[in-house]
Design a protein around this motif. Sequence first.
Motif, PDB file in Angstrom:
ATOM      1  N   VAL A 192       0.821  -1.226   0.000  1.00 46.82           N
ATOM      2  CA  VAL A 192       0.000   0.000   0.000  1.00 46.82           C
ATOM      3  C   VAL A 192       0.850   1.270   0.000  1.00 46.82           C
ATOM      4  N   GLN A 193       2.163   1.112   0.233  1.00 44.56           N
ATOM      5  CA  GLN A 193       2.999   2.319   0.304  1.00 44.56           C
ATOM      6  C   GLN A 193       4.372   2.034  -0.252  1.00 44.56           C
ATOM      7  N   ASP A 194       4.843   2.917  -1.125  1.00 45.60           N
ATOM      8  CA  ASP A 194       6.205   2.839  -1.667  1.00 45.60           C
ATOM      9  C   ASP A 194       7.058   3.895  -0.980  1.00 45.60           C
ATOM     10  N   ASN A 195       8.265   3.499  -0.597  1.00 46.77           N
ATOM     11  CA  ASN A 195       9.194   4.457   0.022  1.00 46.77           C
ATOM     12  C   ASN A 195      10.477   4.523  -0.787  1.00 46.77           C
ATOM     13  N   GLU A 196      11.144   5.676  -0.698  1.00 43.68           N
ATOM     14  CA  GLU A 196      12.467   5.820  -1.319  1.00 43.68           C
ATOM     15  C   GLU A 196      13.339   6.616  -0.371  1.00 43.68           C
ATOM     16  N   SER A 211       5.168  -5.816   6.189  1.00 40.69           N
ATOM     17  CA  SER A 211       6.078  -6.593   5.344  1.00 40.69           C
ATOM     18  C   SER A 211       6.712  -5.590   4.391  1.00 40.69           C
ATOM     19  N   LYS A 212       7.943  -5.866   3.966  1.00 38.78           N
ATOM     20  CA  LYS A 212       8.640  -4.962   3.049  1.00 38.78           C
ATOM     21  C   LYS A 212       9.287  -5.744   1.922  1.00 38.78           C
ATOM     22  N   LEU A 213       9.205  -5.138   0.725  1.00 40.07           N
ATOM     23  CA  LEU A 213       9.920  -5.679  -0.428  1.00 40.07           C
ATOM     24  C   LEU A 213      10.921  -4.603  -0.834  1.00 40.07           C
ATOM     25  N   GLN A 215      14.716   1.707  -2.522  1.00 44.57           N
ATOM     26  CA  GLN A 215      13.278   1.805  -2.775  1.00 44.57           C
ATOM     27  C   GLN A 215      12.603   0.573  -2.197  1.00 44.57           C
ATOM     28  N   TYR A 216      11.461   0.754  -1.517  1.00 38.23           N
ATOM     29  CA  TYR A 216      10.794  -0.424  -0.977  1.00 38.23           C
ATOM     30  C   TYR A 216       9.292  -0.247  -0.866  1.00 38.23           C
ATOM     31  N   LYS A 217       8.621  -1.375  -0.897  1.00 38.63           N
ATOM     32  CA  LYS A 217       7.171  -1.440  -0.776  1.00 38.63           C
ATOM     33  C   LYS A 217       6.830  -1.924   0.622  1.00 38.63           C
ATOM     34  N   LYS A 270      18.235   9.361  16.506  1.00 42.81           N
ATOM     35  CA  LYS A 270      17.255   8.367  16.994  1.00 42.81           C
ATOM     36  C   LYS A 270      17.865   6.971  17.000  1.00 42.81           C
ATOM     37  N   ASP A 271      18.603   6.633  15.962  1.00 43.66           N
ATOM     38  CA  ASP A 271      19.123   5.264  15.826  1.00 43.66           C
ATOM     39  C   ASP A 271      20.327   4.995  16.711  1.00 43.66           C
ATOM     40  N   ARG A 272      20.758   6.018  17.427  1.00 41.41           N
ATOM     41  CA  ARG A 272      21.909   5.855  18.313  1.00 41.41           C
ATOM     42  C   ARG A 272      21.492   5.224  19.650  1.00 41.41           C
ATOM     43  N   ALA A 291      12.617  -7.121  12.220  1.00 43.88           N
ATOM     44  CA  ALA A 291      13.198  -5.776  12.189  1.00 43.88           C
ATOM     45  C   ALA A 291      14.033  -5.673  10.926  1.00 43.88           C
ATOM     46  N   HIS A 292      14.126  -4.474  10.394  1.00 41.08           N
ATOM     47  CA  HIS A 292      14.817  -4.261   9.114  1.00 41.08           C
ATOM     48  C   HIS A 292      15.791  -3.098   9.216  1.00 41.08           C
ATOM     49  N   GLY A 293      16.910  -3.259   8.520  1.00 40.19           N
ATOM     50  CA  GLY A 293      17.854  -2.145   8.407  1.00 40.19           C
ATOM     51  C   GLY A 293      18.837  -2.415   7.293  1.00 40.19           C
ATOM     52  N   PHE A 294      19.566  -1.380   6.918  1.00 41.52           N
ATOM     53  CA  PHE A 294      20.622  -1.552   5.904  1.00 41.52           C
ATOM     54  C   PHE A 294      21.727  -0.544   6.125  1.00 41.52           C
ATOM     55  N   LEU A 296      23.637   4.031   8.099  1.00 45.06           N
ATOM     56  CA  LEU A 296      22.922   2.822   8.519  1.00 45.06           C
ATOM     57  C   LEU A 296      21.553   3.250   9.018  1.00 45.06           C
ATOM     58  N   ARG A 297      20.509   2.707   8.415  1.00 45.11           N
ATOM     59  CA  ARG A 297      19.137   2.988   8.829  1.00 45.11           C
ATOM     60  C   ARG A 297      18.563   1.703   9.426  1.00 45.11           C
ATOM     61  N   GLY A 298      18.188   1.781  10.707  1.00 43.38           N
ATOM     62  CA  GLY A 298      17.628   0.556  11.313  1.00 43.38           C
ATOM     63  C   GLY A 298      18.121   0.372  12.731  1.00 43.38           C
ATOM     64  N   LEU A 299      17.762  -0.685  13.297  1.00 47.78           N
ATOM     65  CA  LEU A 299      16.899  -1.786  12.907  1.00 47.78           C
ATOM     66  C   LEU A 299      15.485  -1.435  13.372  1.00 47.78           C
ATOM     67  N   HIS A 300      14.601  -1.241  12.386  1.00 53.36           N
ATOM     68  CA  HIS A 300      13.266  -0.716  12.687  1.00 53.36           C
ATOM     69  C   HIS A 300      12.164  -1.741  12.413  1.00 53.36           C
ATOM     70  N   TYR A 301      11.050  -1.505  13.073  1.00 52.01           N
ATOM     71  CA  TYR A 301       9.831  -2.296  12.800  1.00 52.01           C
ATOM     72  C   TYR A 301       8.639  -1.496  13.298  1.00 52.01           C
ATOM     73  N   CYS A 331       3.580   3.556  16.427  1.00 55.30           N
ATOM     74  CA  CYS A 331       3.827   2.122  16.678  1.00 55.30           C
ATOM     75  C   CYS A 331       5.219   1.691  16.238  1.00 55.30           C
ATOM     76  N   GLU A 332       6.086   2.686  16.039  1.00 53.64           N
ATOM     77  CA  GLU A 332       7.451   2.347  15.607  1.00 53.64           C
ATOM     78  C   GLU A 332       8.235   1.738  16.750  1.00 53.64           C
ATOM     79  N   GLY A 333       8.988   0.708  16.441  1.00 54.91           N
ATOM     80  CA  GLY A 333       9.902   0.105  17.405  1.00 54.91           C
ATOM     81  C   GLY A 333      11.264  -0.007  16.752  1.00 54.91           C
ATOM     82  N   PHE A 337       0.533   0.966   6.273  1.00 62.01           N
ATOM     83  CA  PHE A 337       0.950   2.373   6.214  1.00 62.01           C
ATOM     84  C   PHE A 337       1.882   2.731   7.382  1.00 62.01           C
ATOM     85  N   TYR A 338       2.614   3.775   7.198  1.00 61.20           N
ATOM     86  CA  TYR A 338       3.483   4.335   8.236  1.00 61.20           C
ATOM     87  C   TYR A 338       2.660   4.685   9.466  1.00 61.20           C
ATOM     88  N   ALA A 339       3.117   4.204  10.605  1.00 56.16           N
ATOM     89  CA  ALA A 339       2.403   4.471  11.859  1.00 56.16           C
ATOM     90  C   ALA A 339       3.455   4.798  12.917  1.00 56.16           C
TER      91      ALA A 339
HETATM   92  C1  LIG Z   1       9.518   5.447   7.468  1.00 60.77           C
HETATM   93  C2  LIG Z   1       8.781   6.714   7.145  1.00 60.77           C
HETATM   94  C3  LIG Z   1       9.276   7.960   7.509  1.00 60.77           C
HETATM   95  N1  LIG Z   1       8.578   9.078   7.198  1.00 60.77           N
HETATM   96  C4  LIG Z   1       9.155  10.369   7.573  1.00 60.77           C
HETATM   97  C5  LIG Z   1       9.406  10.530   9.058  1.00 60.77           C
HETATM   98  C6  LIG Z   1      10.650  11.370   9.131  1.00 60.77           C
HETATM   99  O1  LIG Z   1      10.302  12.746   9.128  1.00 60.77           O
HETATM  100  C7  LIG Z   1      11.407  11.069   7.841  1.00 60.77           C
HETATM  101  C8  LIG Z   1      12.576  10.138   8.038  1.00 60.77           C
HETATM  102  O2  LIG Z   1      12.101   9.014   8.779  1.00 60.77           O
HETATM  103  P1  LIG Z   1      13.110   7.979   9.411  1.00 60.77           P
HETATM  104  O3  LIG Z   1      14.295   8.708   9.974  1.00 60.77           O
HETATM  105  O4  LIG Z   1      12.330   7.085  10.337  1.00 60.77           O
HETATM  106  O5  LIG Z   1      13.584   7.170   8.122  1.00 60.77           O
HETATM  107  P2  LIG Z   1      14.453   5.822   8.138  1.00 60.77           P
HETATM  108  O6  LIG Z   1      15.507   5.884   9.202  1.00 60.77           O
HETATM  109  O7  LIG Z   1      14.864   5.588   6.736  1.00 60.77           O
HETATM  110  O8  LIG Z   1      13.383   4.732   8.573  1.00 60.77           O
HETATM  111  C9  LIG Z   1      13.188   3.546   7.831  1.00 60.77           C
HETATM  112  O9  LIG Z   1      14.317   2.761   8.052  1.00 60.77           O
HETATM  113  C10 LIG Z   1      14.225   1.361   7.870  1.00 60.77           C
HETATM  114  C11 LIG Z   1      15.217   0.969   6.806  1.00 60.77           C
HETATM  115  C12 LIG Z   1      12.903   0.789   7.624  1.00 60.77           C
HETATM  116  O10 LIG Z   1      12.784  -0.370   7.226  1.00 60.77           O
HETATM  117  C13 LIG Z   1      11.684   1.567   7.887  1.00 60.77           C
HETATM  118  O11 LIG Z   1      10.894   1.616   6.690  1.00 60.77           O
HETATM  119  C14 LIG Z   1      11.901   2.950   8.341  1.00 60.77           C
HETATM  120  O12 LIG Z   1      11.922   2.918   9.766  1.00 60.77           O
HETATM  121  O13 LIG Z   1      10.451  10.451   6.962  1.00 60.77           O
HETATM  122  C15 LIG Z   1       7.371   9.053   6.521  1.00 60.77           C
HETATM  123  O14 LIG Z   1       6.746  10.090   6.248  1.00 60.77           O
HETATM  124  N2  LIG Z   1       6.851   7.829   6.160  1.00 60.77           N
HETATM  125  C16 LIG Z   1       7.510   6.662   6.447  1.00 60.77           C
HETATM  126  O15 LIG Z   1       7.006   5.569   6.082  1.00 60.77           O
END
Ligand SMILES: Cc1cn([C@H]2C[C@H](O)[C@@H](COP(=O)(O)OP(=O)(O)O[C@H]3O[C@H](C)C(=O)[C@H](O)[C@H]3O)O2)c(=O)[nH]c1=O
Length: 186
Positions: free
Chosen positions: A45-49, A70-72, A130-132, A168-170, A117-120, A57-62, A141-143, A136-138
């Motif tokens: 339902v949602q594409d992210n880039e 689920s993410k593709l 890019q991922y599907k 945040k990720d620190r 949990a996911h990260g890269f 390093l982004r993660g480890l999020h859920y 409920c982020e962990g 929706f983003y909530a």
């Molecule tokens: C995830 C997300 C973020 N945002 C906004 C919220 C913040 O203002 C900004 C950056 O968010 P964040 O720092 O959480 O982005 P990432 O660190 O890349 O987070 C992602 O990192 C790992 C790799 C994941 O698998 C998750 O999809 C997601 O947690 O985008 C949105 O508007 N919609 C969204 O779906």
Amino acid sequence: MHVIETDLQGVVILEPQIFGDHRGYFFESFSQREFAEKVCETVFVQDNESKSSYGVLRGLHYQLPPHAQSKLVRVIRGTVIDVAVDIRRESPTFGRHVAVELTGENHRQLFIPRGFAHGFVVLSDEALFQYKCDNFYAPQCEGAIAYDDPALGIDWRLPASDIVVSEKDRHHPLLRDAVLFNGVLY
Ligand SMILES: Cc1cn([C@H]2C[C@H](O)[C@@H](COP(=O)(O)OP(=O)(O)O[C@H]3O[C@H](C)C(=O)[C@H](O)[C@H]3O)O2)c(=O)[nH]c1=O
């Protein structure tokens, strides 16, 4: 599309069929029909880039239920190590992870079901990611768990001094503490 199983049930690597010619290449980056036939029935339902430079390093999020995702995931340009960690407490592979190199050249994708949990981390100068998502983003409920939790034993392939994270990720809990303090992760 070729599907490769991993050590974690449900986490699979997808290798699309690439059609190259003198102009370049073409491939179907996603087909709902083929995905349903070869992986599972889920509706994205949602594409992210995101674009990140070397060492990011982004993660480890859920997201917690009922907003679990689920993410593709795939890399359009660059090279990342993409990691999925099983955070389902009742799972026989709880705390185990897979790490897959995704690049703009290998066109590989990774499917990460809900409950992980996911990260890269970015190994190239820059990576376009890019991922599907099938939910929706909530943010409420982020962990998250610590990417450098010794119990996870993830090899991010970079010196710790090269890794760049958001503020945040620190400060995420170790998986052990997340289970204790987050209650049921899944
Ligand atoms: C995830 C997300 C973020 N945002 C906004 C919220 C913040 O203002 C900004 C950056 O968010 P964040 O720092 O959480 O982005 P990432 O660190 O890349 O987070 C992602 O990192 C790992 C790799 C994941 O698998 C998750 O999809 C997601 O947690 O985008 C949105 O508007 N919609 C969204 O779906």
